[in-house]
Write a protein that holds these residues in place. Structure first.
Motif, PDB file in Angstrom:
ATOM      1  N   UNK A 125      -5.893   0.398  -5.227  1.00 36.28           N
ATOM      2  CA  UNK A 125      -5.375  -0.890  -5.663  1.00 36.28           C
ATOM      3  C   UNK A 125      -6.352  -1.980  -5.252  1.00 36.28           C
ATOM      4  N   UNK A 126      -6.101  -3.178  -5.750  1.00 37.46           N
ATOM      5  CA  UNK A 126      -6.760  -4.361  -5.214  1.00 37.46           C
ATOM      6  C   UNK A 126      -5.873  -4.889  -4.089  1.00 37.46           C
ATOM      7  N   UNK A 127      -6.461  -5.072  -2.933  1.00 34.20           N
ATOM      8  CA  UNK A 127      -5.729  -5.530  -1.759  1.00 34.20           C
ATOM      9  C   UNK A 127      -5.982  -7.023  -1.553  1.00 34.20           C
ATOM     10  N   UNK A 128      -4.904  -7.760  -1.412  1.00 36.99           N
ATOM     11  CA  UNK A 128      -4.973  -9.210  -1.234  1.00 36.99           C
ATOM     12  C   UNK A 128      -4.434  -9.582   0.141  1.00 36.99           C
ATOM     13  N   UNK A 129      -5.204 -10.337   0.887  1.00 38.48           N
ATOM     14  CA  UNK A 129      -4.681 -10.836   2.149  1.00 38.48           C
ATOM     15  C   UNK A 129      -3.984 -12.175   1.927  1.00 38.48           C
ATOM     16  N   UNK A 183      -8.982 -10.876  -2.934  1.00 38.41           N
ATOM     17  CA  UNK A 183      -8.753  -9.488  -3.289  1.00 38.41           C
ATOM     18  C   UNK A 183      -9.985  -8.633  -3.062  1.00 38.41           C
ATOM     19  N   UNK A 184      -9.750  -7.421  -2.596  1.00 35.50           N
ATOM     20  CA  UNK A 184     -10.827  -6.467  -2.411  1.00 35.50           C
ATOM     21  C   UNK A 184     -10.358  -5.103  -2.929  1.00 35.50           C
ATOM     22  N   UNK A 185     -11.229  -4.427  -3.664  1.00 37.09           N
ATOM     23  CA  UNK A 185     -10.854  -3.181  -4.324  1.00 37.09           C
ATOM     24  C   UNK A 185     -10.935  -2.006  -3.360  1.00 37.09           C
ATOM     25  N   UNK A 186      -9.880  -1.218  -3.328  1.00 33.28           N
ATOM     26  CA  UNK A 186      -9.860   0.042  -2.590  1.00 33.28           C
ATOM     27  C   UNK A 186      -9.625   1.160  -3.599  1.00 33.28           C
ATOM     28  N   UNK A 187     -10.548   2.115  -3.637  1.00 31.69           N
ATOM     29  CA  UNK A 187     -10.425   3.239  -4.555  1.00 31.69           C
ATOM     30  C   UNK A 187     -10.487   4.535  -3.757  1.00 31.69           C
ATOM     31  N   UNK A 229      -1.001  -7.632   0.662  1.00 29.87           N
ATOM     32  CA  UNK A 229      -0.321  -7.079  -0.490  1.00 29.87           C
ATOM     33  C   UNK A 229      -1.352  -6.261  -1.272  1.00 29.87           C
ATOM     34  N   UNK A 230      -0.880  -5.460  -2.194  1.00 28.28           N
ATOM     35  CA  UNK A 230      -1.789  -4.731  -3.074  1.00 28.28           C
ATOM     36  C   UNK A 230      -1.213  -4.661  -4.479  1.00 28.28           C
ATOM     37  N   UNK A 231      -2.115  -4.499  -5.433  1.00 28.12           N
ATOM     38  CA  UNK A 231      -1.699  -4.381  -6.825  1.00 28.12           C
ATOM     39  C   UNK A 231      -2.506  -3.288  -7.497  1.00 28.12           C
ATOM     40  N   UNK A 232      -1.820  -2.247  -7.909  1.00 32.16           N
ATOM     41  CA  UNK A 232      -2.454  -1.151  -8.635  1.00 32.16           C
ATOM     42  C   UNK A 232      -2.424  -1.462 -10.132  1.00 32.16           C
TER      43      UNK A 232
END
Length: 120
Positions: A90-94, A113-117, A36-39
């Protein structure tokens, strides 16, 4: 059970990143894994998931750009992200769902969570 995610970072539009997530613990099986991801300012949304049998599904905006795969022997899931654009920031959560262990029935677990920019 712990999920450890890695692989995020800063990338230019059109670039690629690969996220990985490994579940550790006394695990018998994991039914589903994914991301999932959360912006900022938005709700968490589903990105991609894959079953133990390798059946995958994707959120519409990432179809054709992201590829999810799974290494069952390692209780790990990978997300190859190509053609990234700023809207993917977003921050991506597995997650690992239907995790069965020696002491607990099917349970849902989340990674940190890991940040993807994506930015030029």
């Amino acid at each position: 059970v712990q999920l450890q995610a890695s692989g995020g970072g800063l990338v230019q539009p059109g670039g690629s990143l690969r996220l990985s997530c490994a579940a550790t613990g006394s695990i018998f099986s994991i039914s589903n894994m994914g991301w999932y991801r959360q912006a900022p300012g938005k709700q968490r949304e589903f990105v991609a998931g894959i079953t133990i049998d390798g059946i995958s599904n994707y959120e519409d905006s990432v179809k054709g750009r992201f590829t999810i795969s799974r290494a069952n022997a390692k209780n790990a899931v990978l997300l190859q992200m190509d053609g990234l654009n700023p809207e993917d920031t977003a921050v991506y959560y597995c997650y690992a769902n239907g995790v069965t262990t020696m002491t607990r029935g099917p349970t849902l677990y989340w990674g940190q969570g890991t940040q993807v920019t994506v930015s030029s």
